[in-house]
Design an enzyme around this catalytic site. Sequence first.
Site, PDB file in Angstrom:
ATOM      1  N   GLU A 171       0.731  -1.320  -0.086  1.00 29.55           N
ATOM      2  CA  GLU A 171      -0.068   0.052   0.111  1.00 29.55           C
ATOM      3  C   GLU A 171       1.022   1.587   0.046  1.00 29.55           C
ATOM      4  O   GLU A 171       2.076   1.206   0.555  1.00 29.55           O
ATOM      5  CB  GLU A 171      -0.961   0.066   1.342  1.00 29.55           C
ATOM      6  N   CYS A 204       6.524  -5.890   6.866  1.00 26.62           N
ATOM      7  CA  CYS A 204       7.647  -5.265   7.993  1.00 26.62           C
ATOM      8  C   CYS A 204       8.162  -6.435   8.888  1.00 26.62           C
ATOM      9  O   CYS A 204       7.398  -7.043   9.493  1.00 26.62           O
ATOM     10  CB  CYS A 204       7.290  -4.122   8.751  1.00 26.62           C
ATOM     11  N   CYS A 253       1.418  -1.495  15.360  1.00 27.51           N
ATOM     12  CA  CYS A 253       1.335  -1.394  13.863  1.00 27.51           C
ATOM     13  C   CYS A 253       0.673  -2.374  13.262  1.00 27.51           C
ATOM     14  O   CYS A 253       0.895  -3.510  13.299  1.00 27.51           O
ATOM     15  CB  CYS A 253       2.618  -1.008  13.477  1.00 27.51           C
ATOM     16  N   CYS A 263       6.333  -3.942  15.360  1.00 27.37           N
ATOM     17  CA  CYS A 263       5.840  -3.152  16.585  1.00 27.37           C
ATOM     18  C   CYS A 263       4.512  -3.292  16.987  1.00 27.37           C
ATOM     19  O   CYS A 263       3.371  -3.487  16.010  1.00 27.37           O
ATOM     20  CB  CYS A 263       5.964  -1.764  16.033  1.00 27.37           C
ATOM     21  N   CYS A 319       3.325   8.900   0.495  1.00 28.57           N
ATOM     22  CA  CYS A 319       4.133   8.181   1.600  1.00 28.57           C
ATOM     23  C   CYS A 319       4.310   6.696   0.850  1.00 28.57           C
ATOM     24  O   CYS A 319       3.393   6.094   0.449  1.00 28.57           O
ATOM     25  CB  CYS A 319       2.919   8.242   2.556  1.00 28.57           C
ATOM     26  N   CYS A 326      -1.104   7.037  10.126  1.00 33.13           N
ATOM     27  CA  CYS A 326       0.198   6.400  10.514  1.00 33.13           C
ATOM     28  C   CYS A 326      -0.004   5.133  11.232  1.00 33.13           C
ATOM     29  O   CYS A 326      -0.923   5.072  12.171  1.00 33.13           O
ATOM     30  CB  CYS A 326       0.939   7.712  11.461  1.00 33.13           C
TER      31      CYS A 326
END
Length: 357
Positions: free
Chosen positions: A107, A127, A134, A131, A120, A348
């Site tokens: 994305e 990833c 997230c 985290c 962005c 975010c």
Amino acid sequence: MENNELNVTNAPEAAAKRNAFEMTLADWERFAQEELNMPRYTADQLCQWIYKKKVFSFGAMTNLSKALRERLPELLEIRLPKLAKRQVAADGTRKYLWRLDDGEYVESVLMDHGNHYTACLSSQVGCPLRCEFCATGQQGFKRNLSAGEIVSHFAAMESDVGHDINNVVFMGMGEPLLNYENVVKAVRIFLEPKMRGLSVRHVTISTSGIPEGIRRLADEGLDIYLCLSLHAPNNELRSRIMPVNERFPLGAVFSALEYWQKKTDVRLTIEYVMLKNVNDTPDCAYELATLFSNLQVYVNLIPYNPVAGTQFARPSASRIAPFMKILRELNVECEVRKEHGADIDAACGQLRGKTVS
């Protein structure tokens, strides 16, 4: 750091034809002279068509000879990702889901600021850092994006919106400094005046704190902006919500940041996602300010954007305001960052490569 230390894998092998978006200006010049037997300025013409005029068909490049226009598709592809889904938020933010050649999805987000756009961009499929707060970390990790895949999903966004996008932030899916070579190559393509020609002050790389990558970036001579995703003022709390801190604790990260700032003389941006009753207390604010004694920083306070499957909550304005007041009283420049695209999960921490039926 070797990629395999965090089980980071690269993009699949390239197809037989070269992807034009993988090529630097030097690559284009060698290609023009050695493979096409044409003058060097042919490279400039090709780059102008692709990056300035946003023409992605060799046949439409009318200042090239007919013979050359017919030959180019035999050697190169101008390979864009496939648009799987586009969502538009109430504030005009666009979120794109791109399907890559191997069937993976990433994305990206386009933020409309009224007088300019910011892209962005993602640097990895998923990833590896996991985290706790997230959405991308929940997805897990598949592979790095190639430089061409990074550049091409930016080009596809420009094509979709029909305007130049003059700001790029690597704040999408993935940890950019764990895909260092491809991200820096993409940045150089963005900055090259004969290619996309972005300003160094319009490109930002965001990292969760990879010291070797930060030091390497300091030595590149790029002078682009750097942003640290910090989210906690001490190692104990940071390790709890960001497992990467176990491997790279704050002392090592801030030593690298001091090196980066001495080399670049560029102010550092700090991203601090505020989690209710976790990192939003006055004590956290006082402790946070002590970390910046040797750095010039600007702190973006980001009220948590909800992610399904996490235990975290967004703090109220009555908790955020005194936190910000303490930082300002301690001479730390800070602001609550304006939210973009939360109603389409584009804010975010909310990106993930969702497949579509």
